[in-house]
Design an enzyme around this catalytic site. Structure first.
Site, PDB file in Angstrom:
ATOM      1  N   TRP A  54       0.824  -1.218   0.000  1.00 53.27           N
ATOM      2  CA  TRP A  54       0.000   0.000   0.000  1.00 53.27           C
ATOM      3  C   TRP A  54       0.845   1.249   0.000  1.00 53.27           C
ATOM      4  O   TRP A  54       0.527   2.226  -0.680  1.00 53.27           O
ATOM      5  CB  TRP A  54      -1.000  -0.009   1.154  1.00 53.27           C
ATOM      6  CG  TRP A  54      -2.067  -1.045   0.957  1.00 53.27           C
ATOM      7  CD1 TRP A  54      -2.335  -2.120   1.752  1.00 53.27           C
ATOM      8  CD2 TRP A  54      -3.005  -1.125  -0.135  1.00 53.27           C
ATOM      9  NE1 TRP A  54      -3.367  -2.855   1.220  1.00 53.27           N
ATOM     10  CE2 TRP A  54      -3.805  -2.275   0.078  1.00 53.27           C
ATOM     11  CE3 TRP A  54      -3.247  -0.338  -1.267  1.00 53.27           C
ATOM     12  CZ2 TRP A  54      -4.826  -2.654  -0.813  1.00 53.27           C
ATOM     13  CZ3 TRP A  54      -4.271  -0.722  -2.154  1.00 53.27           C
ATOM     14  CH2 TRP A  54      -5.037  -1.864  -1.917  1.00 53.27           C
ATOM     15  N   ASP A  91      -2.121   6.338   6.705  1.00 53.10           N
ATOM     16  CA  ASP A  91      -3.135   5.415   6.194  1.00 53.10           C
ATOM     17  C   ASP A  91      -3.467   4.443   7.328  1.00 53.10           C
ATOM     18  O   ASP A  91      -2.639   3.619   7.703  1.00 53.10           O
ATOM     19  CB  ASP A  91      -2.555   4.676   4.982  1.00 53.10           C
ATOM     20  CG  ASP A  91      -3.551   3.722   4.327  1.00 53.10           C
ATOM     21  OD1 ASP A  91      -4.626   3.485   4.916  1.00 53.10           O
ATOM     22  OD2 ASP A  91      -3.238   3.217   3.234  1.00 53.10           O
ATOM     23  N   LYS A 144     -12.777  -2.203   6.234  1.00 54.19           N
ATOM     24  CA  LYS A 144     -12.060  -3.127   7.122  1.00 54.19           C
ATOM     25  C   LYS A 144     -12.579  -3.055   8.555  1.00 54.19           C
ATOM     26  O   LYS A 144     -12.909  -4.070   9.135  1.00 54.19           O
ATOM     27  CB  LYS A 144     -10.560  -2.838   7.086  1.00 54.19           C
ATOM     28  CG  LYS A 144      -9.900  -3.462   5.869  1.00 54.19           C
ATOM     29  CD  LYS A 144      -9.224  -2.507   4.970  1.00 54.19           C
ATOM     30  CE  LYS A 144      -8.843  -3.160   3.658  1.00 54.19           C
ATOM     31  NZ  LYS A 144      -7.963  -2.331   2.873  1.00 54.19           N
TER      32      LYS A 144
HETATM   33  C1  LIG Z   1      -7.402  -1.815   1.847  1.00 52.87           C
HETATM   34  C2  LIG Z   1      -6.331  -0.815   1.968  1.00 52.87           C
HETATM   35  C3  LIG Z   1      -6.172   0.218   1.030  1.00 52.87           C
HETATM   36  C4  LIG Z   1      -7.045   0.335  -0.209  1.00 52.87           C
HETATM   37  O1  LIG Z   1      -8.288   0.759   0.161  1.00 52.87           O
HETATM   38  P1  LIG Z   1      -9.415   1.079  -0.937  1.00 52.87           P
HETATM   39  O2  LIG Z   1     -10.485   1.654  -0.064  1.00 52.87           O
HETATM   40  O3  LIG Z   1      -9.776  -0.195  -1.590  1.00 52.87           O
HETATM   41  O4  LIG Z   1      -8.854   2.068  -1.882  1.00 52.87           O
HETATM   42  C5  LIG Z   1      -5.179   1.133   1.231  1.00 52.87           C
HETATM   43  N1  LIG Z   1      -4.368   1.067   2.302  1.00 52.87           N
HETATM   44  C6  LIG Z   1      -4.480   0.094   3.220  1.00 52.87           C
HETATM   45  C7  LIG Z   1      -3.560   0.070   4.396  1.00 52.87           C
HETATM   46  C8  LIG Z   1      -5.465  -0.873   3.076  1.00 52.87           C
HETATM   47  O5  LIG Z   1      -5.578  -1.849   3.992  1.00 52.87           O
END
Ligand SMILES: *Cc1c(COP(=O)(O)O)cnc(C)c1O
Length: 362
Positions: free
Chosen positions: A102, A172, A196
């Site tokens: 990511w 993030d 999540k």
């Molecule tokens: C799932 C995830 C993403 C991507 O998220 P989307 O909402 O599908 O764009 C980005 N960063 C992390 C840490 C993730 O777990």
């Protein structure tokens, strides 16, 4: 068919009481004669939902008053672009810590907008640890430092937030938001895709310090400017109304359990059960450095890299109602994502299954 324990990394399990409440209210939300999905986003019913959702999130995370909470779309992936578009302002430079798949995407996107430096990386060991970040590694002129706090695919987590003095930290938190108590004031921006630990897919939560809003160049597309959403209370256009409603129910569920302190304790208990089982196993092992292990995403692999054994394990687990344990292709093996909504019983069942599988394959 009964419900399974779903170890998917995302979209992931939602708390059963939340699903049941949504089901109960699905056809007729609080006497409106409509589903939340059919309500106008300008109706008083929905105004109350979004106002309450923000209030609950502020309470749960103790979000200071000088931060805005935005309910957006586009996923965490859209933030990879929106952040540099809005924040690369003064010196058009930013520092990134590279800790996995990511962060790689976040770096690639930010590079389209400015001078991006990777100041530390754990790529040398396939992202199985979190690199140490010392204050002197950070460019004091950087517009921000970006970290991916919990690495969903690799199963690592920052347990210490770097000391950056005046450089804002952007993080993030897609896969660890609301899993533990954190000090929001240490960050300039926290962002998370909802699918999540918050709600169904379609919603992205951004928590942003007010002074970082309103500096984007005038050519910035309206929808990609934080100011647009901040000024309109996330109602510039139609927001993902049902996902925001579900988020509100999840926030209530966490509050009623006792808040993030209790959530954190439950998550620690679940994670230690699983890590202990993996550490004691002769068949499986964790690739992740002990000090950097995620409470949310737990990858494990066969000790001898036996792909056939792993495939057999995943299939047999599925037959027992333990779903989506296949690891990400970049790590291989298995991955158990044990977010807030995964009950302790689900982890206990997985541990019992690992132990039994091990006996059968001794
Ligand atoms: C799932 C995830 C993403 C991507 O998220 P989307 O909402 O599908 O764009 C980005 N960063 C992390 C840490 C993730 O777990």
């Amino acid at each position: 068919m009964s419900r399974v324990y779903n170890f998917s990394a995302g979209p992931s399990m939602l708390p059963l009481p939340v699903l049941e409440k949504a089901q109960k209210e699905l056809l007729n939300y609080q006497g409106s004669g409509m589903s939340v999905m059919e309500l106008s986003h300008r109706s008083s019913f929905f105004t109350e939902i979004i106002t309450e959702a923000e209030k609950l999130l502020r309470e749960l995370m103790s979000i200071p008053d000088n931060y805005k909470v935005l309910f957006l779309q586009g996923g965490a992936s859209q933030q990879f672009a929106m952040l540099p578009m809005n924040l690369l302002i003064k010196n058009k430079k930013a520092d990134f810590v590279h800790t996995g798949s990511w962060s790689k995407k976040a770096v690639a996107e930010a590079k389209k907008f400015g001078d991006i430096r990777t100041i530390a990386s754990s790529e040398d060991k396939n992202f199985t640890y979190i690199p140490n970040i010392l204050p002197n590694m950070i460019d004091p002129e950087a517009d921000y430092l970006h970290i991916t706090m919990n690495n969903t695919i690799e199963g690592t987590v920052f347990t210490e937030i770097p000391d950056t003095t005046n450089v804002p930290i952007v993080t993030d938190m897609s896969s660890n938001i609301l899993s533990e108590e954190i000090d929001v004031s240490k960050f300039g921006v926290i962002y998370a895709g909802a699918q999540k630990n918050i709600a169904p897919a379609g919603l992205t939560v951004v928590i942003i310090r007010e002074d970082l809003i309103g500096n984007a160049p005038t050519h910035t597309p309206t929808m990609l400017n934080y100011e647009t959403h901040s000024n309109s209370g996330s109602l510039y256009n139609t927001p993902p109304t049902f996902a925001i409603y579900m988020a509100k129910l999840v926030f209530e569920w966490i509050r009623d359990l006792g808040g993030l302190k209790v959530m954190e304790k439950m998550n620690q208990e679940k994670a230690s059960l699983l890590y202990q089982c993996i550490d004691e196993s002769k068949l499986f092992t964790s690739p992740v450095a002990k000090k950097d292990r995620s409470l949310m995403n737990v990858p494990f692999v066969s000790v001898n890299g036996d792909k056939e054994l792993e495939a057999k394990f995943i299939k047999a687990a599925q037959a027992e109602g333990l779903e989506t344990l296949k690891g990400h292709r970049s790590v291989g093996g298995m991955r158990a994502s044990i977010y807030n909504a995964m009950p302790k019983q689900g982890v206990e069942k997985l541990v019992a299954f690992i132990n039994k599988f091990e006996k059968d394959h001794a």
